[in-house]
Design an enzyme around this catalytic site. Structure first.
Site, short mmCIF file in Angstrom:
data_model
loop_
_atom_site.label_atom_id
_atom_site.label_comp_id
_atom_site.label_asym_id
_atom_site.label_seq_id
_atom_site.Cartn_x
_atom_site.Cartn_y
_atom_site.Cartn_z
N GLU A 202 35.96 61.11 -47.36
CA GLU A 202 36.57 62.10 -48.24
C GLU A 202 37.53 63.02 -47.51
O GLU A 202 37.89 64.08 -48.01
CB GLU A 202 35.48 62.90 -48.97
CG GLU A 202 34.62 62.02 -49.86
CD GLU A 202 33.71 62.79 -50.80
OE1 GLU A 202 33.85 64.02 -50.91
OE2 GLU A 202 32.84 62.15 -51.41
N LYS A 334 29.47 64.35 -62.90
CA LYS A 334 30.40 63.27 -62.57
C LYS A 334 30.54 62.40 -63.81
O LYS A 334 29.59 61.71 -64.19
CB LYS A 334 29.83 62.43 -61.43
CG LYS A 334 29.73 63.12 -60.06
CD LYS A 334 28.89 62.26 -59.12
CE LYS A 334 29.02 62.68 -57.66
NZ LYS A 334 28.01 61.99 -56.82
P1 PGA Z 1 29.53 59.45 -53.87
O1 PGA Z 1 29.25 60.81 -53.16
O2 PGA Z 1 30.72 59.59 -54.74
O3 PGA Z 1 29.71 58.48 -52.75
O4 PGA Z 1 28.30 59.12 -54.68
C1 PGA Z 1 29.50 62.06 -53.75
C2 PGA Z 1 28.24 62.88 -53.82
O5 PGA Z 1 27.14 62.42 -53.44
O6 PGA Z 1 28.29 64.02 -54.29
ZN ZN Z 2 25.91 64.23 -53.96
#
Ligand code: PGA
Ligand code: ZN
Length: 425
Positions: A202, A334
């Site tokens: 990231e 998300k």
């Molecule tokens: P991921 O990580 O998108 O790889 O699941 C983001 C998070 O865990 O917040």
């Molecule tokens: Zn997370």
């Protein structure tokens, strides 16, 4: 009305295939969106449909793209793009599985987001305003990664995200200014220690540390050497993502090969909270470790945000159950975990109703898509987590919030401390 819907394969920030959907309405408005992808996924998430086989390590998305063009497109024809709930309900029914595994969560979320954009374009308003519908909004507090780790950096250290939050900044723009100074300071410290070895998934610095504590130490130092007061001006936020290194009762640390039970893991994290300016901790124990989550929240929830990500998977019922039981005090949102925009919104509303902090979040696999920047403002989430302060799939989101803040002028309200679910840091 939806006149045409088209799916295509594009590429994400890890060079992996993903699904883009473009929606054309009868009035000429167009909406477009791209599905993101996680690496540390929770078990209850909507399924990211991949082709399997040899092509691109099994990660191709030809089946998900075909779902869009062969099944979703004809089913959504003539629907009102402004009626997001009806569109999302139809997507869920059309798939017919609990985990969106038939059409693919990636196909469904890209479609849901593209329809949302088309609705805003048709109303001729920015997406955040389309979502807010006249309700007051705040510009979110950004949670910004300085060091990567965990599944995003080959398990180099256990903790997945070492982030900073700047709740004492007066605006989003100022919070980014502060973060830029801290990121630079962290880079200087890494170089001086001979530990500058590139970046993780990231965009945070690669965690060439000998322990999680060394990362925390370096981050605290970066905050101070950039000239900020730890905890009162700038705090640390951690995503432990504990499911990546264990489950209820048994956690194996990568660096020193130690195995901890839940109690020992909570003690270790508690020690960090006492020693470092930590204001927020995500997934402190495994997603199946309900008792651990309760215990951690009981001990630290009054002074620290405790976020459920893998633990809650953007699910309204899980949020309600967590609140009733006393586990966590904040929920990560998300859209691709939930499957559709409507379900993600329901999880966020459920969180607000029980007084939780709410954080709209990107995934580790991202693109130039900026939908979540608008969700964080339009839904008045209070917080936004996107990854680091480098690489354009991350900066695209921060920059979009800057534009929104500027467009609001004097009426822009930055969430700052009000973002957190505790009164006493
Ligand atoms: P991921 O990580 O998108 O790889 O699941 C983001 C998070 O865990 O917040
Ligand atoms: Zn997370």
């Amino acid at each position: 009305r939806i006149a045409k819907l088209h799916g295509r394969r594009v590429w994400d920030s890890r060079g992996r295939p993903t699904v883009e959907v473009e929606v054309h309405l009868s009035d000429g408005a167009i909406g477009r969106a791209i599905a993101p992808a996680g690496a540390s996924t929770g078990q209850g998430e909507a399924l990211d449909l991949r082709d399997g086989g040899d092509r691109f390590g099994g990660l191709d998305v030809r089946r998900a793209v075909a779902s869009v063009n062969r099944e979703i497109a004809p089913a959504l024809l003539d629907l009102d793009a402004a009626d997001q709930e009806a569109v999302d309900r139809l997507l869920v029914d059309l798939d017919g599985t609990p985990d969106r595994g038939r059409l693919g969560g990636n196909a469904i979320v890209a479609t849901s987001m593209a329809v949302l954009h088309a609705g805003a374009a048709s109303a001729d308003v920015p997406l955040w305003q389309h979502l807010a519908g006249g309700r007051p909004v705040r510009i979110p507090l950004p949670e910004i990664q300085i060091f990567g780790g965990g599944a995003h950096a080959d398990r180099r250290v256990d903790v997945q995200d070492f982030m900073v939050v700047c709740p004492a900044a007066r605006s989003f723009s100022e919070a980014l200014d502060w973060t830029a100074e801290i990121y630079r300071a962290a880079g200087s410290l890494m170089r001086a220690a001979g530990k500058a070895q590139g970046v993780a998934d990231e965009g945070g610095f690669w965690p060439a540390f000998d322990s999680n504590e060394e990362a925390l130490e370096t981050l605290s130092l970066a905050i101070e050497s950039a000239g900020f007061a730890p905890a009162t001006q700038v705090g640390i936020s951690l995503d432990v993502a504990a499911s990546q290194f264990g489950s209820a009762g048994k956690y194996t640390l990568a660096l020193d090969d130690r195995t901890l039970d839940t109690e020992a893991l909570i003690d270790m994290l508690g020690g960090w909270i006492r020693q470092y300016p930590i204001l927020s901790v995500e997934d402190p124990v495994g997603e199946d470790d309900h008792d651990g989550m309760l215990e951690f929240t009981r001990r630290h929830g009054r002074h620290c945000q405790v976020i459920g990500d893998d633990y809650l998977v953007t699910n309204a019922e899980r949020v309600e159950a967590a609140a009733t039981g006393g586990a966590v005090n904040a929920v990560l949102i998300k859209p691709n975990q939930a499957g559709t925009i409507t379900e993600a919104f329901q999880a966020l509303q459920a969180g607000k109703e029980v007084g939780f902090g709410t954080i709209v979040s990107a995934r580790s696999g991202e693109t130039e898509d900026i939908t979540i920047a608008h969700l964080s403002v339009g839904w008045d989430a209070g917080q936004l987590k996107v990854g680091s302060f480098t690489r354009s799939e991350r900066m695209a989101k921060w920059n979009e919030v800057l534009r929104i803040e500027e467009s609001l002028g004097d009426s822009a309200e930055f969430s700052g401390w009000s973002a957190f679910p505790f009164a006493d840091p």
